[in-house]
Design a protein around this motif. Structure first.
Motif: not given
Length: 265
Positions: A130-155
């Protein structure tokens, strides 16, 4: 001034080696140690830190979330991530920061040209991810993709990202320019690989935020396929450098910090 890193276990940490080398290089009389604090003793954290007379400390696994209720303030990054890895003590107030994201991205920007246009897959949905994604999305133009074994982790995620399962990520690996493993799979003696690399494009950079071992299983596999690889050493050094800046207001000797870690590795 005295500083430390707290965690459990902690004997593997190279933070003391890195920070003490920096203090010596700058001619500072400060010191840094590793404090092993088991979970069942964590309720004593205020007393432990007070008894040590620390001016600040780092927090590592498994206490990055556990420390938050003991803090007087936390920065915006910590609020977004829900985890703290750096605490500064000012006039008795404990202020929490998260430097993991900026540490990783600072290193990656120096390694990968045109990062702003990269299509990035992050594997894992924990605090580091989450920390890396939060930092990257401040300047990376394409939307980031995050994958996890269980999708409930994104709640409890509030970032604008694409979410997918590991199985979906495996089949769509060819779409990404950078793949970043933020899970602990591959640490120490763990030789598992978090995701199959069968569909990996030849140009894709494969990264792991782990630096011990220097090449995790996924990095070895990617290297064997001829792909560029990038481990977590820079993240470790840059997050430590940012911690030092927060504590002291001074610029650290980053090269000395990195060389001290490389020498020990």
């Amino acid at each position: 001034m005295k500083y430390a890193v707290i965690g459990h276990p902690i004997d593997h940490s190279l933070s003391p080696v890195m920070h003490n080398a920096n203090f010596e290089s700058l001619g500072a009389s400060s010191s840094y140690e590793a404090l092993n604090i088991p979970e069942q003793q964590f309720h004593l954290i205020k007393d432990i830190i007070s008894d040590k007379g620390l001016a600040g400390f780092n927090v590592t696994i498994p206490h990055k979330e556990r420390i938050i209720p003991y803090l007087d303030e936390i920065d915006d990054q910590s609020k977004t991530v829900g985890a703290v890895n750096t605490v500064n003590i000012e006039n008795g107030k404990w202020i929490g920061y998260n430097t993991d994201g900026i540490g990783y991205v600072t290193g990656l920007r120096q390694t990968y040209e045109n990062l702003e246009e990269a299509k990035i897959l992050i594997i894992g949905a924990g605090g580091a991810s989450k920390g890396i994604a939060n930092e990257l999305q401040q300047f990376v133009k394409p939307k980031l993709t995050v994958a996890n074994r269980t999708l409930s982790r994104f709640d409890n995620w509030h970032l604008d990202i694409n979410k997918m399962s590991l199985a979906e990520a495996e089949t769509s690996l060819a779409n990404f320019d950078i793949v970043i493993n933020t899970t602990p799979i591959g640490m120490k003696d763990n030789r598992e690989v978090v995701i199959s690399l069968d569909n990996l494009s030849s140009h894709t950079l494969v990264s792991d935020i782990v630096y011990i071992p220097f090449k995790t299983s996924i990095l070895k596999l990617a290297e064997a396929k001829g792909n560029p690889i990038y481990n977590g050493l820079d993240m470790f050094v840059f997050q430590g450098a940012e911690s030092f800046r927060i504590w002291s207001g001074q610029m650290p000797d980053i090269n000395t910090m990195k060389q001290a870690v490389l020498k020990r590795l």
